[in-house]
Design a protein around this motif. Structure first.
Motif, PDB file in Angstrom:
ATOM      1  N   GLU A 129      60.118  58.444  40.610  1.00  0.00           N
ATOM      2  CA  GLU A 129      59.584  56.853  40.640  1.00  0.00           C
ATOM      3  C   GLU A 129      58.018  56.393  40.797  1.00  0.00           C
ATOM      4  N   GLU A 156      55.436  54.371  52.824  1.00  0.00           N
ATOM      5  CA  GLU A 156      55.599  53.686  51.710  1.00  0.00           C
ATOM      6  C   GLU A 156      55.447  55.168  50.932  1.00  0.00           C
ATOM      7  N   CYS A 178      57.465  52.414  47.630  1.00  0.00           N
ATOM      8  CA  CYS A 178      58.734  52.383  48.182  1.00  0.00           C
ATOM      9  C   CYS A 178      59.032  53.249  48.855  1.00  0.00           C
ATOM     10  N   LYS A 234      48.653  54.880  45.139  1.00  0.00           N
ATOM     11  CA  LYS A 234      49.633  54.118  43.911  1.00  0.00           C
ATOM     12  C   LYS A 234      49.124  54.985  42.212  1.00  0.00           C
ATOM     13  N   ARG A 249      57.611  52.754  41.993  1.00  0.00           N
ATOM     14  CA  ARG A 249      57.534  51.682  42.430  1.00  0.00           C
ATOM     15  C   ARG A 249      56.270  52.871  43.359  1.00  0.00           C
ATOM     16  N   LYS A 250      54.934  51.878  43.612  1.00  0.00           N
ATOM     17  CA  LYS A 250      54.300  52.591  44.719  1.00  0.00           C
ATOM     18  C   LYS A 250      54.549  52.916  45.852  1.00  0.00           C
TER      19      LYS A 250
END
Length: 74
Positions: A48, A15, A53, A33, A50-51
């Motif tokens: 990007e 992630e 992703c 995040k 989306r933390k």
């Protein structure tokens, strides 16, 4: 000048917020995040937000003047 970090991925994906922590660019996943949410992180040249992703081998992550190359573990 851009600094390059090679990160060896030993699983299917990592992630994004964890990648920042594992490469030492921040102290915790929570801080990761916040960095992602600020809009400072780019994946393969695209911003990007989306933390969590999923980052796979072969992708590039950029934060300021640091570029992380995610490579598959041997």
């Amino acid at each position: 000048m851009t600094h390059h970090i090679d990160f060896e991925l030993d699983r299917d994906y990592v992630e994004l917020n964890q990648l920042l922590k594992l490469t030492g660019l921040c102290d915790s996943g929570g801080q990761g995040k916040m960095i992602v949410a600020s809009g400072a992180v780019y994946v393969d040249g695209e911003q990007e937000l989306r933390k969590t992703c999923k980052i796979h081998a072969g992708q590039r992550v950029q934060l300021d003047d640091i570029e992380i190359h995610v490579v598959a573990a041997e």
